[in-house]
Design an enzyme around this catalytic site. Structure first.
Site, PDB file in Angstrom:
ATOM      1  N   SER A  92       0.835  -1.192   0.000  1.00  0.00           N
ATOM      2  CA  SER A  92       0.000   0.000   0.000  1.00  0.00           C
ATOM      3  C   SER A  92       0.882   1.259   0.000  1.00  0.00           C
ATOM      4  CB  SER A  92      -0.963  -0.037   1.190  1.00  0.00           C
ATOM      5  OG  SER A  92      -1.996   0.910   1.051  1.00  0.00           O
ATOM      6  N   ASP A 150      -9.619  -3.974  -5.469  1.00  0.00           N
ATOM      7  CA  ASP A 150      -8.901  -2.894  -4.794  1.00  0.00           C
ATOM      8  C   ASP A 150      -8.903  -1.684  -5.719  1.00  0.00           C
ATOM      9  OD1 ASP A 150      -7.079  -1.139  -3.634  1.00  0.00           O
ATOM     10  OD2 ASP A 150      -5.453  -2.599  -3.508  1.00  0.00           O
ATOM     11  N   HIS A 164      -8.049  -5.019  -1.048  1.00  0.00           N
ATOM     12  CA  HIS A 164      -6.882  -4.297  -0.552  1.00  0.00           C
ATOM     13  C   HIS A 164      -6.538  -4.760   0.872  1.00  0.00           C
ATOM     14  CE1 HIS A 164      -4.173  -0.778  -0.495  1.00  0.00           C
ATOM     15  NE2 HIS A 164      -4.500  -0.656   0.782  1.00  0.00           N
TER      16      HIS A 164
END
Length: 318
Positions: free
Chosen positions: A160, A259, A289
């Site tokens: 991320s 995501d 995600h």
């Protein structure tokens, strides 16, 4: 493909507000929530050979790191190493929230792992956190013999926002021989922070589909991390804007089909491939995600860790 049963259940908890996410709450509350969720949903911690907490000299500060050695480490054989940059929207996360992930990688890959407790935004905006990560890479390279590490086999990984920052370090390394990066491993990274940047996955999933992170959450954390529009245009913050990434090390990019940041990773993989960089891209078609962080709730995380370890060996031990 449709969401798998476990990913759908987790997503439904998110949409009902039972799993708070980074983005719009107060910074203090985000950190409390993230820590609770990370510890509650992490896979069971694995035993490694040795763990040490240290600090390394950085840019006017000492940067906390946590070091992991695998159990089967041979003192006479230098280990490949991975510097890991935790996710959390630049504003949350620490050595404890990602301890289980570090142990998974250490055990499965059989490598030395350095987890970096970089300075968080918004108290410390770009480039402070990035400088901390660079300091950790340089320290490992300078102390490789003492640590039992092969200086030529240092990789960097992140997920991320941590994937974004790891990619930024690799961009910096193109012009900095003190950052010897032999491989990069990026999981569901955001790769462009321009305010008007959009992709089909950001629109279809984040705006219309209610998946995390939403456009508002993405924009909120980027505002916390950056100081200006000029920062956003820097390839250190938006690696997709690096005009010529030729010379980057072999790269693995893994995304999730549900995501909003999926296309960020895909576009970056295509950008690197066009420049002749060795890239492997994989999209996990049935999940969301944060799948590395939700190992207790998502069986697919085991597949992801196995794949990560196999590719780390392939790239760093080649």
């Amino acid at each position: 493909m449709e969401l798998d049963r476990q990913s759908r259940a987790l997503w439904e908890l998110q949409t009902r507000g039972q799993l708070d996410q980074v983005g719009l709450a107060s910074i203090e509350q985000q950190r409390i929530d993230f820590r609770q969720i990370a510890l509650a949903l992490a896979r069971p911690t694995l035993d490694v050979g040795r763990v040490e907490n240290r600090t390394v000299p950085g840019s006017g500060v000492y940067v906390p790191v946590r070091l992991y050695w695998p159990q089967a480490a041979n003192p006479g054989t230098p280990l490949a190493a991975i510097v890991y940059v935790h996710g959390g929207g630049y504003v949350v996360g620490d050595l404890d929230t990602h301890d289980a992930i570090m142990r998974e990688i250490c055990v499965r890959a059989g490598m030395f792992i350095c987890s970096v407790d970089y300075r968080l935004a918004p108290e410390h905006k770009f480039p402070m956190g990035l400088l901390d990560i660079c300091a950790a890479v340089r320290w490992i390279a300078a102390n490789a013999d003492t640590l039992g590490v092969d200086r030529k086999r240092i990789g960097i990984a992140g997920e991320s926002a941590g994937g974004n920052m790891a990619a930024g370090v690799v961009v910096a390394a193109l012009d900095d021989p003190t950052l010897p990066i032999a491989g990069q491993f990026l999981f569901y990274p955001n790769t462009c922070t321009l305010q008007d940047f959009t992709t089909p996955s950001r629109t279809r999933l984040g705006d219309d589909g209610g998946f995390i992170p939403t456009r508002a959450q993405i924009e909120g954390v980027i505002q916390h991390y950056t100081r200006s529009a000029q920062d956003r245009r820097s390839p250190l913050v938006s690696p997709l804007l690096k005009e010529d990434p030729k010379g980057m090390p072999p790269t693995l990019i893994v995304t999730a089909a549900y995501d909003p940041l999926c296309d960020d990773g895909r576009l970056y993989a295509e950008h690197l491939k066009a420049a002749g960089v060795q890239v492997e891209y994989r999209c996990l078609e049935t999940t969301i995600h944060g799948f590395l962080n939700f190992g207790k709730a998502l069986d697919i995380s085991q597949e992801a860790f196995d794949y990560f370890a196999a590719k780390a060996k392939e790239i760093l031990l080649a």
